[in-house]
Design a protein around this motif. Structure first.
Motif, mmCIF file in Angstrom:
data_model
loop_
_atom_site.group_PDB
_atom_site.id
_atom_site.type_symbol
_atom_site.label_atom_id
_atom_site.label_comp_id
_atom_site.label_asym_id
_atom_site.label_seq_id
_atom_site.Cartn_x
_atom_site.Cartn_y
_atom_site.Cartn_z
ATOM 1 N N ILE A 14 0.837 -1.201 0.000
ATOM 2 C CA ILE A 14 0.000 0.000 0.000
ATOM 3 C C ILE A 14 0.873 1.252 0.000
ATOM 4 C CG2 ILE A 14 -1.635 1.328 1.402
ATOM 5 C CD1 ILE A 14 -2.860 -1.392 2.242
ATOM 6 N N GLU A 15 1.970 1.226 0.756
ATOM 7 C CA GLU A 15 2.882 2.373 0.789
ATOM 8 C C GLU A 15 3.575 2.570 -0.554
ATOM 9 O OE1 GLU A 15 5.579 1.845 3.996
ATOM 10 O OE2 GLU A 15 4.049 2.081 5.569
ATOM 11 N N ARG A 16 4.011 1.460 -1.159
ATOM 12 C CA ARG A 16 4.676 1.558 -2.472
ATOM 13 C C ARG A 16 3.732 2.142 -3.511
ATOM 14 N NH1 ARG A 16 8.704 -2.355 -3.599
ATOM 15 N NH2 ARG A 16 8.584 -1.590 -5.752
ATOM 16 N N LEU A 17 2.486 1.707 -3.485
ATOM 17 C CA LEU A 17 1.512 2.209 -4.452
ATOM 18 C C LEU A 17 1.208 3.680 -4.204
ATOM 19 C CD1 LEU A 17 -0.987 -0.796 -4.584
ATOM 20 C CD2 LEU A 17 0.747 -0.185 -6.274
ATOM 21 N N ALA A 18 1.097 4.078 -2.945
ATOM 22 C CA ALA A 18 0.825 5.478 -2.627
ATOM 23 C C ALA A 18 1.940 6.376 -3.153
ATOM 24 C CB ALA A 18 0.660 5.657 -1.123
ATOM 25 N N ALA A 19 3.185 5.885 -3.099
ATOM 26 C CA ALA A 19 4.314 6.659 -3.628
ATOM 27 C C ALA A 19 4.198 6.835 -5.133
ATOM 28 C CB ALA A 19 5.631 5.967 -3.273
ATOM 29 N N LEU A 20 3.475 5.915 -5.800
ATOM 30 C CA LEU A 20 3.242 6.010 -7.239
ATOM 31 C C LEU A 20 1.978 6.810 -7.564
ATOM 32 C CD1 LEU A 20 4.028 2.292 -8.230
ATOM 33 C CD2 LEU A 20 5.515 4.281 -8.548
ATOM 34 N N GLY A 21 1.297 7.293 -6.537
ATOM 35 C CA GLY A 21 0.062 8.039 -6.764
ATOM 36 C C GLY A 21 -1.158 7.155 -6.903
ATOM 37 N N VAL A 22 -1.043 5.878 -6.539
ATOM 38 C CA VAL A 22 -2.150 4.927 -6.612
ATOM 39 C C VAL A 22 -2.555 4.558 -5.193
ATOM 40 C CG1 VAL A 22 -2.908 2.673 -7.444
ATOM 41 C CG2 VAL A 22 -1.298 4.020 -8.803
ATOM 42 N N HIS A 23 -3.800 4.818 -4.840
ATOM 43 C CA HIS A 23 -4.256 4.602 -3.467
ATOM 44 C C HIS A 23 -5.276 3.463 -3.436
ATOM 45 C CE1 HIS A 23 -2.204 8.266 -2.215
ATOM 46 N NE2 HIS A 23 -2.681 8.819 -3.323
ATOM 47 N N VAL A 24 -4.952 2.421 -2.682
ATOM 48 C CA VAL A 24 -5.823 1.253 -2.556
ATOM 49 C C VAL A 24 -5.943 0.900 -1.075
ATOM 50 C CG1 VAL A 24 -5.093 0.393 -4.815
ATOM 51 C CG2 VAL A 24 -3.961 -0.437 -2.756
ATOM 52 N N SER A 25 -6.907 0.059 -0.779
ATOM 53 C CA SER A 25 -7.117 -0.399 0.594
ATOM 54 C C SER A 25 -6.760 -1.872 0.701
ATOM 55 C CB SER A 25 -8.573 -0.191 1.007
ATOM 56 O OG SER A 25 -9.434 -1.027 0.230
ATOM 57 N N ALA A 26 -6.598 -2.339 1.934
ATOM 58 C CA ALA A 26 -6.327 -3.761 2.157
ATOM 59 C C ALA A 26 -7.486 -4.618 1.668
ATOM 60 C CB ALA A 26 -6.059 -4.004 3.641
ATOM 61 N N ALA A 27 -8.725 -4.090 1.826
ATOM 62 C CA ALA A 27 -9.898 -4.844 1.359
ATOM 63 C C ALA A 27 -9.878 -5.005 -0.158
ATOM 64 C CB ALA A 27 -11.172 -4.136 1.804
ATOM 65 N N GLN A 28 -9.457 -3.967 -0.887
ATOM 66 C CA GLN A 28 -9.354 -4.081 -2.346
ATOM 67 C C GLN A 28 -8.331 -5.138 -2.740
ATOM 68 O OE1 GLN A 28 -8.716 0.230 -3.165
ATOM 69 N NE2 GLN A 28 -10.074 -0.120 -4.914
ATOM 70 N N LEU A 29 -7.195 -5.137 -2.074
ATOM 71 C CA LEU A 29 -6.153 -6.117 -2.397
ATOM 72 C C LEU A 29 -6.672 -7.539 -2.205
ATOM 73 C CD1 LEU A 29 -3.050 -4.423 -0.702
ATOM 74 C CD2 LEU A 29 -3.687 -4.385 -3.123
ATOM 75 N N GLU A 30 -7.372 -7.758 -1.099
ATOM 76 C CA GLU A 30 -7.878 -9.099 -0.829
ATOM 77 C C GLU A 30 -8.956 -9.495 -1.834
ATOM 78 O OE1 GLU A 30 -7.782 -12.695 0.493
ATOM 79 O OE2 GLU A 30 -6.405 -11.123 1.173
ATOM 80 N N ARG A 31 -9.779 -8.522 -2.233
ATOM 81 C CA ARG A 31 -10.816 -8.831 -3.234
ATOM 82 C C ARG A 31 -10.177 -9.238 -4.543
ATOM 83 N NH1 ARG A 31 -14.625 -4.774 -6.551
ATOM 84 N NH2 ARG A 31 -16.138 -6.281 -7.339
ATOM 85 N N TRP A 32 -9.141 -8.524 -4.982
ATOM 86 C CA TRP A 32 -8.456 -8.851 -6.235
ATOM 87 C C TRP A 32 -7.806 -10.226 -6.162
ATOM 88 C CZ3 TRP A 32 -5.890 -3.358 -6.263
ATOM 89 C CH2 TRP A 32 -6.841 -2.425 -6.681
ATOM 90 N N ARG A 33 -7.328 -10.608 -4.970
ATOM 91 C CA ARG A 33 -6.740 -11.946 -4.822
ATOM 92 C C ARG A 33 -7.813 -13.025 -4.953
ATOM 93 N NH1 ARG A 33 -3.871 -9.481 -0.323
ATOM 94 N NH2 ARG A 33 -1.780 -8.908 -1.039
ATOM 95 N N ARG A 34 -8.970 -12.773 -4.340
ATOM 96 C CA ARG A 34 -10.049 -13.769 -4.438
ATOM 97 C C ARG A 34 -10.473 -13.968 -5.884
ATOM 98 N NH1 ARG A 34 -12.335 -10.947 -0.017
ATOM 99 N NH2 ARG A 34 -13.917 -10.087 -1.413
ATOM 100 N N LEU A 35 -10.395 -12.912 -6.694
ATOM 101 C CA LEU A 35 -10.754 -12.998 -8.111
ATOM 102 C C LEU A 35 -9.596 -13.504 -8.969
ATOM 103 C CD1 LEU A 35 -12.732 -9.630 -8.393
ATOM 104 C CD2 LEU A 35 -13.689 -11.940 -8.361
ATOM 105 N N ARG A 36 -8.488 -13.822 -8.338
ATOM 106 C CA ARG A 36 -7.287 -14.347 -9.018
ATOM 107 C C ARG A 36 -6.695 -13.340 -10.004
ATOM 108 N NH1 ARG A 36 -8.896 -20.729 -10.131
ATOM 109 N NH2 ARG A 36 -9.333 -21.232 -7.943
ATOM 110 N N LEU A 37 -6.838 -12.071 -9.654
ATOM 111 C CA LEU A 37 -6.222 -11.019 -10.455
ATOM 112 C C LEU A 37 -4.877 -10.597 -9.877
ATOM 113 C CD1 LEU A 37 -9.374 -8.764 -11.043
ATOM 114 C CD2 LEU A 37 -8.349 -10.398 -12.645
ATOM 115 N N LEU A 38 -4.747 -10.670 -8.574
ATOM 116 C CA LEU A 38 -3.526 -10.255 -7.884
ATOM 117 C C LEU A 38 -2.883 -11.472 -7.246
ATOM 118 C CD1 LEU A 38 -1.844 -7.741 -6.960
ATOM 119 C CD2 LEU A 38 -3.207 -7.778 -4.853
#
Length: 429
Positions: A14-38
């Motif tokens: 999340i910190e690395r992405l914020a440094a790139l100007g991309v802001h995500v939440s832990a819930a988003q990351l977990e959702r993308w994993r469940r969908l086998r995207l991340l």
């Protein structure tokens, strides 16, 4: 771990992405994993009973950044996948990292889902129904086609027409051209769904000539009249021949990637075509490219590819079009024309007779000319003289480097067609 608290690796991500100007939440990351995207984090065992820890991989950062760039509140994740897939196929500019490819099963599912729910697909299905039905169903099809075509963009005016408007604010556009194109699109949809004989030879060729201006259609019109008299016109386009959903469902990953490349080639060249109309400085190489595009009769197709590849809802239609052999062949030929030009060492973005060379000077001259037009319009309106002299960073449009015009529908965003000149010039270096 407390529910909702990100793991150490997720916190770092999340910190690395914020440094790139991309802001995500832990819930988003977990959702993308469940969908086998991340991809899930790899675990490293610490040994001696100390357990394990998650380790953040660079590939995971790149995938999460792509997802985060295209995710929107309330947007179905399948639109996010389509936008990611389109971005992954774009040329990589100097200093940028390649965008990883999304998982193919997710791409295929998203594209098929998007096409099934599209107004264009419903129109295709209505045409198929009307083909074997009576007048009531056919009338319903024409009404539906009129609504669908009426909501869409009819395409830009010819660059020479837009040039007059850009240079002379009092010039007027021919509104009849827009109506002719929409009428032609409805007639071609009817021919594709119910056969060319449904619309008649003369009307069919007139629709082709309206949507594909440039070639001489006189001989084709004569052939259409003979085919109609002999009862062979239906063979020109058989009922139900157009099946964009079927193309998407049948395409493999390699075929879809080739269609994506073709769409981006056409959008890049279409962008140059449109930006010429929006005042971009001209040279012999660009003039030759435009002339060759117009000779094919498919300049409007290339120009309309520009807005399609920008928005996820348009990407699916751009890919379906470029799965058709004729459109794919057009893109391949235009890419060869482009490669021949850049291979000559002259490049595309050159200012004739200018002291400065390169895409930066070219773009500055374009912006400078637009400033001059703005200042001229301001003076004509009796307003105060704006600050500046219409010159950007000392770059002035040289004598003889006149600018032409294009149309609305292009984007000035970093991923839109305004990035095309730099991308094509980069490709030619």
């Amino acid at each position: 771990m407390v529910r909702g608290q990100p793991s150490g690796a997720d916190g770092e991500l999340i910190e690395r992405l914020a440094a790139l100007g991309v802001h995500v939440s832990a819930a988003q990351l977990e959702r993308w994993r469940r969908l086998r995207l991340l991809p899930r984090h790899e675990r490293v065992w610490l040994g001696r009973g100390r357990g394990s820890m998650s380790v953040l991989a660079e590939e995971t950062v790149a995938v999460a950044a792509a997802l985060g760039r295209h995710a929107r509140a309330g947007r179905d994740v399948r639109w996010t996948v389509i936008a990611w897939y389109a971005e992954a196929g774009r040329p990589v500019l100097r200093g940028q990292l390649p965008v990883p490819e999304p998982p193919w099963p997710a791409v295929r599912e998203a594209l098929v889902w998007a096409m099934r729910r599209s107004a264009a697909q419903r129109l295709v299905e209505a045409a198929r129904t009307a083909a074997g039905a009576g007048e009531e169903e056919q009338d319903a099809f024409y009404a539906q086609a009129g609504r669908v075509v009426g909501r869409g963009h009819a395409g830009p005016a010819h660059p020479e027409v837009m040039r007059r408007v850009l240079e002379d604010p009092d010039a007027e556009l021919d509104r009849g051209e827009d109506r002719r194109r929409r009428r032609g699109a409805v007639r071609l949809a009817a021919a594709a769904g119910m056969g060319a004989g449904e619309v008649g030879g003369e009307v069919f060729v007139d629709a082709l000539a309206t949507l594909m201006p440039g070639p001489d259609w006189t001989g084709v019109a004569a052939d259409a009249r003979r085919a109609e008299q002999s009862g062979e016109l239906d063979g020109w386009i058989r009922a139900g021949a157009v099946d964009p959903l079927g193309r998407l469902e049948a395409a493999c990953a390699q075929e879809m990637a080739a269609a994506r490349h073709a769409a981006l080639v056409l959008a890049g060249i279409g962008g140059l075509y449109l930006m010429h109309g929006l005042g971009m400085a001209d040279n012999s190489a660009l003039a030759r490219l435009r002339a060759q595009l117009e000779e094919t009769g498919l300049a409007l197709v290339a120009a309309q590819m520009v807005p399609l590849v920008i928005n996820p809802s348009g990407v699916v239609h751009a890919l379906a079009m470029c799965l058709a052999p004729g459109i794919a062949a057009l893109a391949a030929w235009l890419e060869a024309v482009l490669a021949e030009q850049v291979g000559s060492g002259q490049g595309l973005l050159r200012l004739p007779g200018a002291e400065q060379e390169g895409p930066e000077a070219f773009m500055q001259a374009w912006i400078g000319h637009l400033h001059e037009l703005r200042d001229r319009a301001h003076r004509a309106g009796g307003g105060e003289e704006p600050a500046g002299d219409g010159i950007v960073a000392g770059a002035q449009l040289p004598a003889g480097a006149r600018a032409d015009t294009g149309a609305a529908g292009s984007s000035t965003g970093k991923d839109g067609p305004a990035a095309a000149p730099a991308a094509w010039e980069e490709k030619g270096r």
